[in-house]
Design an enzyme around this catalytic site. Structure first.
Site, short mmCIF file in Angstrom:
data_model
loop_
_atom_site.label_atom_id
_atom_site.label_comp_id
_atom_site.label_asym_id
_atom_site.label_seq_id
_atom_site.Cartn_x
_atom_site.Cartn_y
_atom_site.Cartn_z
N GLU A 158 -13.38 35.25 -15.83
CA GLU A 158 -14.20 34.75 -16.95
C GLU A 158 -15.29 35.77 -17.24
OE1 GLU A 158 -15.56 30.82 -16.06
OE2 GLU A 158 -13.52 30.07 -15.76
N PRO A 159 -15.97 35.62 -18.38
CA PRO A 159 -17.00 36.62 -18.71
C PRO A 159 -18.02 36.83 -17.59
CG PRO A 159 -16.60 35.19 -20.60
CD PRO A 159 -15.79 34.64 -19.46
N ASN A 160 -18.42 35.75 -16.92
CA ASN A 160 -19.46 35.89 -15.88
C ASN A 160 -18.93 35.86 -14.45
OD1 ASN A 160 -21.67 36.01 -17.73
ND2 ASN A 160 -21.30 33.83 -18.10
N SER A 195 -15.11 39.30 -9.77
CA SER A 195 -14.93 39.33 -8.31
C SER A 195 -15.28 37.97 -7.71
CB SER A 195 -15.83 40.40 -7.69
OG SER A 195 -15.60 41.64 -8.30
N GLN A 247 -7.18 68.94 -14.11
CA GLN A 247 -7.75 70.25 -13.72
C GLN A 247 -6.65 71.32 -13.70
OE1 GLN A 247 -10.94 70.37 -13.44
NE2 GLN A 247 -11.12 72.53 -12.90
N ILE A 248 -5.49 70.97 -13.18
CA ILE A 248 -4.39 71.94 -13.11
C ILE A 248 -3.94 72.35 -14.51
CG2 ILE A 248 -1.93 72.16 -12.47
CD1 ILE A 248 -2.64 70.61 -9.88
N GLU A 257 -7.12 43.07 -10.56
CA GLU A 257 -6.62 42.28 -9.41
C GLU A 257 -7.43 42.55 -8.15
OE1 GLU A 257 -2.46 41.52 -9.10
OE2 GLU A 257 -2.15 41.94 -11.22
N THR A 286 -11.31 44.68 -7.28
CA THR A 286 -11.78 46.07 -7.27
C THR A 286 -11.58 46.69 -5.88
OG1 THR A 286 -13.98 45.39 -6.58
CG2 THR A 286 -13.58 45.49 -8.97
#
Ligand code: FAD
Length: 379
Positions: A127-129, A132, A336-337, A363, A365
């Protein structure tokens, strides 16, 4: 540990690879630029059995195991992370939740449609708030007679607008209380249920990410999945399997960036020789190869435990955490390569670089994976 790839896994991987090269690769940048969600691709993947890889054949699925599932996600992600992410979310979140916790009637009603992608699935926890801290959700389901009335907004939902059916975790008890959430299956078209804002993202741009809005959405008790109060525990179990998906997605992205880097470093000449001759480049390739192999072994370990029905919370978190960080590192080194060319949209590595970052966030952090792993090792 011996994870020799079986013949069936090789066949499934070859078929996913062929489809991805023929039907996805030519459109990858066009979909990325326009943020188009190519629904027809998922319908076709459904016909090929790749949208219900883990669903038993008697429910219309492919009846395969986690090694084959991981191979499908990897082969698609090597070409396009967005399509890989959507395939993963459909298979292991929405479909996986109903497969694990639906009653027989719910399985018979939804799994055949989901396994063939006649219906696209969505899964709403965030949800927005509360990301985790999913246990602190605000979306509520209140019992009224034989019905439940859902109110609230789920955000960051893969297929939040296009999903035909959604598994939604709602709060049914007091905030912060134990066993305070319950899972429901809500079909698109149910009054009070609508898709909300679509996110404009850094990467994974062809995978639709949007809100799901519930405004006095009334559903019968028969749409409840499992016991009242079981929603959070169910979700954590579904995410154990989901983390295998994201580890496979990460590995596919890392392999795609690595393979492109090997090819380019042999072709690109500076100072009258291929840049792969320079130790500064070849050591990057050595690190990539080593880290990819280590991530693959962690992923295979989690798959092996899962198919043997063993607890794999720690191993799935380790695979997801490590593989996603490897995807970010490998795709960063790939840019970078490629030098200046890596910074353009004419070569594939800038997209791997942008897409890879989702893997350390979605899913759970990397920080949350470390909480899960440390909790397990300190038991
Ligand atoms: C492309 C995309 C697709 C998604 N698809 C879905 C989906 O289909 N369904 C769904 O339900 N969700 C989905 N999500 C949501 C995703 O799972 C969340 O974004 C993720 O769980 C993180 O939550 P958050 O974004 O609210 O970040 P927060 O939880 O606000 O975290 C912000 C930062 O704080 C850190 N943090 C938080 N708590 C702790 C702690 N206790 N210790 C240390 N660090 C901490 C985090 O690691 C992070 O670095 C998707 C997200 C994206 C970007």
């Amino acid at each position: 540990m011996n994870f020799d790839t079986s013949e069936i896994t090789q066949q499934v991987a070859a078929s996913a690879r062929e489809y991805a090269h023929q039907h996805i690769r030519p459109h990858v940048m066009e979909w990325d630029e326009t943020q188009e969600f190519p629904l027809h691709i998922f319908k076709e993947l459904g016909k090929l059995g790749m949208m219900g890889v883990l669903v038993p054949e008697h429910y219309g699925g492919s009846g395969l195991g986690y090694f084959e599932y991981s191979a499908v996600i990897q082969e698609i992600a090597k070409v396009c992370g967005s399509i890989g992410l959507s395939v993963a979310a459909h298979n292991s979140l929405c479909t996986g939740h109903i497969l694990a916790f639906g009653n027989e009637e719910q399985k018979q009603k939804y799994l055949p449609k989901l396994a063939t992608c006649e219906w696209l699935g969505a899964w709403g926890l965030t949800e927005p708030n509360t990301g985790s801290d999913a246990g602190n959700m605000k979306t509520t389901a209140v019992k009224e007679g034989d019905d439940w009335v859902i109110n609230g907004t789920k955000s960051w939902i893969t297929h939040g607008r296009s999903g035909d059916v959604a598994v939604v975790v709602c709060r049914t008890g007091e905030p912060r209380a134990k066993q305070n959430s319950t899972t429901f299956i809500v079909e698109r078209g149910t009054p009070g249920f609508s898709g909300g804002k679509k996110e404009n993202k850094l990467g994974m741009r062809a995978s639709e990410t949007a809100e799901m809005v519930f405004d006095n959405c009334r559903i019968p008790d028969s749409q409840r999945m499992g016991e009242v109060g079981a929603g959070f525990v169910q979700s954590m179990k579904v995410l154990d399997g989901g983390r295998i998906s994201i580890a496979a997605l990460s590995l596919g992205i890392a392999k795609g960036a690595y393979e492109a880097s090997i090819k380019y470093s042999k072709e690109r000449h500076q100072f009258d020789q291929p840049i792969s001759n320079f130790q500064g480049i070849s050591f990057k390739l050595a690190d990539m190869a080593t880290e990819i192999m280590a991530a693959e072994m962690l992923l295979n370990q989690a798959c092996d435990l899962k198919i043997r029905g063993k607890k794999m919370t720690k191993e799935a978190a380790m695979a997801k955490y490590y593989a996603s960080e490897v995807a970010v590192k490998v795709s960063t080194d790939a840019v970078q390569i490629f030098g200046g060319y890596g910074y353009t949209k004419d070569f594939p590595v800038e997209k791997f670089y942008r897409d890879s970052k989702l893997c350390t966030i979605g899913e759970g952090t990397s920080e949350i994976q470390k909480i899960v792993i440390s909790r397990e090792v300190l038991r």
